[in-house]
Design a protein around this motif. Sequence first.
Motif, PDB file in Angstrom:
ATOM      1  N   ASP A 253     -32.501  -2.667  33.805  1.00 10.10           N
ATOM      2  CA  ASP A 253     -33.517  -2.113  32.917  1.00 10.10           C
ATOM      3  C   ASP A 253     -34.604  -1.406  33.733  1.00 10.10           C
ATOM      4  O   ASP A 253     -34.965  -0.267  33.446  1.00 10.10           O
ATOM      5  CB  ASP A 253     -34.112  -3.240  32.063  1.00 10.10           C
ATOM      6  CG  ASP A 253     -35.034  -2.720  30.977  1.00 10.10           C
ATOM      7  OD1 ASP A 253     -34.602  -1.826  30.218  1.00 10.10           O
ATOM      8  OD2 ASP A 253     -36.173  -3.195  30.884  1.00 10.10           O
ATOM      9  N   GLY A 260     -34.981   7.218  33.827  1.00 17.35           N
ATOM     10  CA  GLY A 260     -35.309   7.937  32.590  1.00 17.35           C
ATOM     11  C   GLY A 260     -36.674   8.618  32.664  1.00 17.35           C
ATOM     12  O   GLY A 260     -36.830   9.739  32.180  1.00 17.35           O
ATOM     13  N   ASN A 264     -37.304  12.722  32.713  1.00 17.06           N
ATOM     14  CA  ASN A 264     -37.891  13.294  31.502  1.00 17.06           C
ATOM     15  C   ASN A 264     -39.390  13.569  31.550  1.00 17.06           C
ATOM     16  O   ASN A 264     -39.902  14.238  30.659  1.00 17.06           O
ATOM     17  CB  ASN A 264     -37.590  12.385  30.304  1.00 17.06           C
ATOM     18  CG  ASN A 264     -36.122  12.417  29.923  1.00 17.06           C
ATOM     19  OD1 ASN A 264     -35.660  13.393  29.339  1.00 17.06           O
ATOM     20  ND2 ASN A 264     -35.374  11.391  30.299  1.00 17.06           N
ATOM     21  N   LYS A 266     -42.960  15.199  32.258  1.00 19.82           N
ATOM     22  CA  LYS A 266     -43.385  16.598  32.368  1.00 19.82           C
ATOM     23  C   LYS A 266     -44.553  16.735  33.326  1.00 19.82           C
ATOM     24  O   LYS A 266     -44.987  17.835  33.640  1.00 19.82           O
ATOM     25  CB  LYS A 266     -43.759  17.166  30.997  1.00 19.82           C
ATOM     26  CG  LYS A 266     -42.623  17.166  29.990  1.00 19.82           C
ATOM     27  CD  LYS A 266     -41.476  18.072  30.407  1.00 19.82           C
ATOM     28  CE  LYS A 266     -40.275  17.871  29.499  1.00 19.82           C
ATOM     29  NZ  LYS A 266     -39.046  18.446  30.088  1.00 19.82           N
TER      30      LYS A 266
ATOM     31  N   ASP B 253     -45.145  15.467  27.815  1.00 18.96           N
ATOM     32  CA  ASP B 253     -44.926  14.375  28.757  1.00 18.96           C
ATOM     33  C   ASP B 253     -44.756  13.052  28.006  1.00 18.96           C
ATOM     34  O   ASP B 253     -43.809  12.305  28.260  1.00 18.96           O
ATOM     35  CB  ASP B 253     -46.103  14.307  29.727  1.00 18.96           C
ATOM     36  CG  ASP B 253     -45.872  13.332  30.868  1.00 18.96           C
ATOM     37  OD1 ASP B 253     -44.822  13.452  31.531  1.00 18.96           O
ATOM     38  OD2 ASP B 253     -46.717  12.454  31.090  1.00 18.96           O
ATOM     39  N   TYR B 256     -41.343  13.218  25.972  1.00 16.42           N
ATOM     40  CA  TYR B 256     -40.131  13.132  26.796  1.00 16.42           C
ATOM     41  C   TYR B 256     -40.023  11.822  27.576  1.00 16.42           C
ATOM     42  O   TYR B 256     -38.934  11.309  27.792  1.00 16.42           O
ATOM     43  CB  TYR B 256     -40.004  14.352  27.720  1.00 16.42           C
ATOM     44  CG  TYR B 256     -39.227  15.452  27.029  1.00 16.42           C
ATOM     45  CD1 TYR B 256     -37.836  15.423  27.009  1.00 16.42           C
ATOM     46  CD2 TYR B 256     -39.871  16.466  26.350  1.00 16.42           C
ATOM     47  CE1 TYR B 256     -37.106  16.399  26.352  1.00 16.42           C
ATOM     48  CE2 TYR B 256     -39.158  17.452  25.682  1.00 16.42           C
ATOM     49  CZ  TYR B 256     -37.768  17.415  25.682  1.00 16.42           C
ATOM     50  OH  TYR B 256     -37.054  18.370  25.032  1.00 16.42           O
ATOM     51  N   ARG B 257     -41.156  11.260  27.988  1.00 16.75           N
ATOM     52  CA  ARG B 257     -41.099   9.943  28.626  1.00 16.75           C
ATOM     53  C   ARG B 257     -40.569   8.906  27.622  1.00 16.75           C
ATOM     54  O   ARG B 257     -39.767   8.047  27.985  1.00 16.75           O
ATOM     55  CB  ARG B 257     -42.486   9.517  29.111  1.00 16.75           C
ATOM     56  CG  ARG B 257     -42.864  10.134  30.446  1.00 16.75           C
ATOM     57  CD  ARG B 257     -44.319   9.830  30.759  1.00 16.75           C
ATOM     58  NE  ARG B 257     -44.701  10.432  32.016  1.00 16.75           N
ATOM     59  CZ  ARG B 257     -44.841   9.770  33.155  1.00 16.75           C
ATOM     60  NH1 ARG B 257     -44.664   8.472  33.193  1.00 16.75           N
ATOM     61  NH2 ARG B 257     -45.171  10.393  34.275  1.00 16.75           N
ATOM     62  N   PHE B 259     -38.614   9.500  25.109  1.00 14.39           N
ATOM     63  CA  PHE B 259     -37.188   9.800  24.987  1.00 14.39           C
ATOM     64  C   PHE B 259     -36.409   9.222  26.176  1.00 14.39           C
ATOM     65  O   PHE B 259     -35.375   8.565  25.999  1.00 14.39           O
ATOM     66  CB  PHE B 259     -36.997  11.323  24.906  1.00 14.39           C
ATOM     67  CG  PHE B 259     -35.575  11.767  24.980  1.00 14.39           C
ATOM     68  CD1 PHE B 259     -34.720  11.608  23.902  1.00 14.39           C
ATOM     69  CD2 PHE B 259     -35.082  12.351  26.147  1.00 14.39           C
ATOM     70  CE1 PHE B 259     -33.389  12.024  23.976  1.00 14.39           C
ATOM     71  CE2 PHE B 259     -33.759  12.766  26.228  1.00 14.39           C
ATOM     72  CZ  PHE B 259     -32.911  12.600  25.143  1.00 14.39           C
ATOM     73  N   GLY B 260     -36.936   9.436  27.367  1.00 13.75           N
ATOM     74  CA  GLY B 260     -36.279   8.951  28.583  1.00 13.75           C
ATOM     75  C   GLY B 260     -36.151   7.434  28.602  1.00 13.75           C
ATOM     76  O   GLY B 260     -35.129   6.890  29.033  1.00 13.75           O
ATOM     77  N   LEU B 261     -37.184   6.754  28.130  1.00 13.37           N
ATOM     78  CA  LEU B 261     -37.144   5.290  28.095  1.00 13.37           C
ATOM     79  C   LEU B 261     -36.152   4.807  27.045  1.00 13.37           C
ATOM     80  O   LEU B 261     -35.357   3.907  27.307  1.00 13.37           O
ATOM     81  CB  LEU B 261     -38.533   4.719  27.819  1.00 13.37           C
ATOM     82  CG  LEU B 261     -39.527   4.814  28.981  1.00 13.37           C
ATOM     83  CD1 LEU B 261     -40.904   4.327  28.564  1.00 13.37           C
ATOM     84  CD2 LEU B 261     -39.026   4.010  30.190  1.00 13.37           C
ATOM     85  N   ASN B 264     -32.604   5.283  28.332  1.00 16.69           N
ATOM     86  CA  ASN B 264     -32.170   4.604  29.553  1.00 16.69           C
ATOM     87  C   ASN B 264     -32.472   3.113  29.638  1.00 16.69           C
ATOM     88  O   ASN B 264     -31.972   2.451  30.539  1.00 16.69           O
ATOM     89  CB  ASN B 264     -32.780   5.309  30.771  1.00 16.69           C
ATOM     90  CG  ASN B 264     -32.179   6.674  31.011  1.00 16.69           C
ATOM     91  OD1 ASN B 264     -31.051   6.775  31.490  1.00 16.69           O
ATOM     92  ND2 ASN B 264     -32.897   7.722  30.645  1.00 16.69           N
ATOM     93  N   CYS B 265     -33.286   2.610  28.715  1.00 16.53           N
ATOM     94  CA  CYS B 265     -33.626   1.190  28.810  1.00 16.53           C
ATOM     95  C   CYS B 265     -32.363   0.340  28.624  1.00 16.53           C
ATOM     96  O   CYS B 265     -31.405   0.777  27.991  1.00 16.53           O
ATOM     97  CB  CYS B 265     -34.676   0.816  27.769  1.00 16.53           C
ATOM     98  SG  CYS B 265     -34.075   0.905  26.078  1.00 16.53           S
ATOM     99  N   LYS B 266     -32.372  -0.837  29.193  1.00 17.09           N
ATOM    100  CA  LYS B 266     -31.252  -1.771  29.034  1.00 17.09           C
ATOM    101  C   LYS B 266     -31.655  -2.969  28.187  1.00 17.09           C
ATOM    102  O   LYS B 266     -30.834  -3.805  27.842  1.00 17.09           O
ATOM    103  CB  LYS B 266     -30.736  -2.239  30.398  1.00 17.09           C
ATOM    104  CG  LYS B 266     -30.231  -1.118  31.291  1.00 17.09           C
ATOM    105  CD  LYS B 266     -29.005  -0.431  30.709  1.00 17.09           C
ATOM    106  CE  LYS B 266     -28.646   0.820  31.496  1.00 17.09           C
ATOM    107  NZ  LYS B 266     -27.735   1.693  30.760  1.00 17.09           N
ATOM    108  N   ILE B 268     -35.087  -3.865  25.174  1.00 18.81           N
ATOM    109  CA  ILE B 268     -36.330  -3.333  24.625  1.00 18.81           C
ATOM    110  C   ILE B 268     -36.755  -4.160  23.406  1.00 18.81           C
ATOM    111  O   ILE B 268     -35.920  -4.556  22.592  1.00 18.81           O
ATOM    112  CB  ILE B 268     -36.178  -1.830  24.295  1.00 18.81           C
ATOM    113  CG1 ILE B 268     -37.517  -1.199  23.941  1.00 18.81           C
ATOM    114  CG2 ILE B 268     -35.154  -1.585  23.173  1.00 18.81           C
ATOM    115  CD1 ILE B 268     -37.522   0.317  24.017  1.00 18.81           C
ATOM    116  N   GLU B 272     -42.046  -2.208  21.273  1.00 24.02           N
ATOM    117  CA  GLU B 272     -41.963  -1.036  22.138  1.00 24.02           C
ATOM    118  C   GLU B 272     -41.103   0.046  21.506  1.00 24.02           C
ATOM    119  O   GLU B 272     -41.444   1.220  21.534  1.00 24.02           O
ATOM    120  CB  GLU B 272     -41.411  -1.408  23.526  1.00 24.02           C
ATOM    121  CG  GLU B 272     -41.465  -0.197  24.465  1.00 24.02           C
ATOM    122  CD  GLU B 272     -40.851  -0.432  25.840  1.00 24.02           C
ATOM    123  OE1 GLU B 272     -40.284  -1.525  26.056  1.00 24.02           O
ATOM    124  OE2 GLU B 272     -40.927   0.481  26.670  1.00 24.02           O
TER     125      GLU B 272
END
Lengths: 337, 337
Positions: A253, A260, A264, A266, B253, B256-257, B259-261, B264-266, B268, B272
């Motif tokens: 994680d 991630g 992602n 910016k 920012d 997209y952060r 979105f990235g989390l 990619n999270c394993k 959650i 959150e």
Amino acid sequence: MNWYLQTGKESDVITSTRIRFARNLQGFKFNLKIKTDIEKLKNKIKENLYLIGYGLKYLELKDMDDITKMSLVEKNLISPEYALNKNETGAILINDEENICIMINDDDHLKIQVFSSGFELENTLNYSIELDQKIEEVLGYATNKKYGYLTSLPTNCGTGLKASVMVHLPALEKTRNIDKVFYTINNFGINILGEYGQDNKNNQNIYQISNKRTLGVTEQEIIENIRVVANNLIEQERNARKFLAKDTIDLEDTIYRSFGLLKNCKKISLDEVQSLISNVKLGTDLGILKELNDSKIQKLILFTKPASMQKFLGEQYEPLERDIKRAEIISQIMEEK
Amino acid sequence: MNWYLQTGKESDVITSTRIRFARNLQGFKFNLKIKTDIEKLKNKIKENLYLIGYGLKYLELKDMDDITKMSLVEKNLISPEYALNKNETGAILINDEENICIMINDDDHLKIQVFSSGFELENTLNYSIELDQKIEEVLGYATNKKYGYLTSLPTNCGTGLKASVMVHLPALEKTRNIDKVFYTINNFGINILGEYGQDNKNNQNIYQISNKRTLGVTEQEIIENIRVVANNLIEQERNARKFLAKDTIDLEDTIYRSFGLLKNCKKISLDEVQSLISNVKLGTDLGILKELNDSKIQKLILFTKPASMQKFLGEQYEPLERDIKRAEIISQIMEEK
């Protein structure tokens, strides 16, 4: 490819190796302050450079722009103090691969440095000795039977050798063992410092370990001592990683969230990027993160630093744009085939 | 497709519309407590269901497992209090599309609810009235010339109508205007509550707004009042989004952060995930985030909730695994073609 973009032996923990000799030339005072004396020293070196070989080129600091100078610091090729204090009179000898970089008229006339990726104490030392002997043949060193190579600072006397390795210790940090490790290493006659030697702790969890003594020990003893400590660190760090890997999901994680965010974001600060890179490097080293490889991580480490960023982009930018440009570079490096 | 997985008019701010009528049948006491009375009521409804039509099916709460019940709550089809308190005696009428859900023997004999995606007050009201009249024809309501439809709680008397819309207000939250908005709306005779009506604030920035009065106003006046407030909220929220969009990079920012989390999270937590989904929904609504679409976001909103997760996976799991399973579902939804 430059050594700092490569990976080598044990590079999951040891990212690079450096051998540095402090040397002074016969016939010159130590620690030159007067400009004409410094010019004389530099001229002697310049005039005889063709005899030394090794593809070395002579470059004056005052002919470099600030970004070029800073990027040499970021690559650990010159010290930040040298870049700052020898702005007017400093000069270096450097080859294209940048695995040799010699600072002229630092506290000693020559700081001969040879770099390798990964854990390469023996080979780097042998290559340094060869280079050192060649320079001695051409320029002649100041030596003394009792003290060996004479240096401006007594701490560099004798062998004049500083051997160092850069170690990546994210798991010892995450398991909160790093302070214990620092304490033990310090008692072992070994220095441990953050990158650039500036502070003890850093977000990227990369530390430099090097010998304290240079006098009364042989070169072999010095690197043997560093080797023992480094091997011990490798073992401790790998054990800590195994411990973390027991809670696979927590570790995955952390690693994938870092990935991630890197992919992602910016805009991103240097502090944050270094902490995230440390996590993804741990991820690739453990075989958990497949989306990145060593070479991309080496690029990320280097080209997210302020001056190297501008070198990478081939353009300058406003300080305010820095965090935005950093995010652009990261995404560019990540998407490279 | 079920209404709660669709998007409709103004769905950048108004995610859904609900019309609810509180009704009581002639010939039965209000607020039935005695089991035989309740059985009589339910039998009357069951026996006449074929005359009502609308594809409605009769389901007893005691025949459902906890996960099914909880997932009805998560879809806002039944209230959490009803699921909890009417565990033994409760029953609902529901159609396959789940845009009609009637709770039997809540504080009133019938809570007739009709749902739509997006902002659909008029259509939803008209459809509800049609359904309501049909049920009245078949079952017969308790009414009174002075008070209109009689209800167990005086607050529901008169029209017995609660009209509500769910609003997504991330920009008002980010610009710290949400408290002001809450205050103004309350003074306007409108309730504003977090989803499920549980608390005032929530991580997903989705709130329910509904009328306070049901007596002494017409149905048209009620929905007109909600429409005015909702339109005002739409305008304020969109202005706040324009304001945020001036600092494009900051907003991109954040989006997209998030979105990235998510990607990619394993593992959650619910808190959150709801906060991250709120950000990516804002991103797709503003056309900033291209990697997701409305339909995936509606799925993310629903299927990250505890009971709906288990429905989605078609299997139960240990409470400890919940955050891990949630991350798996997110990645599955995101990767769907």
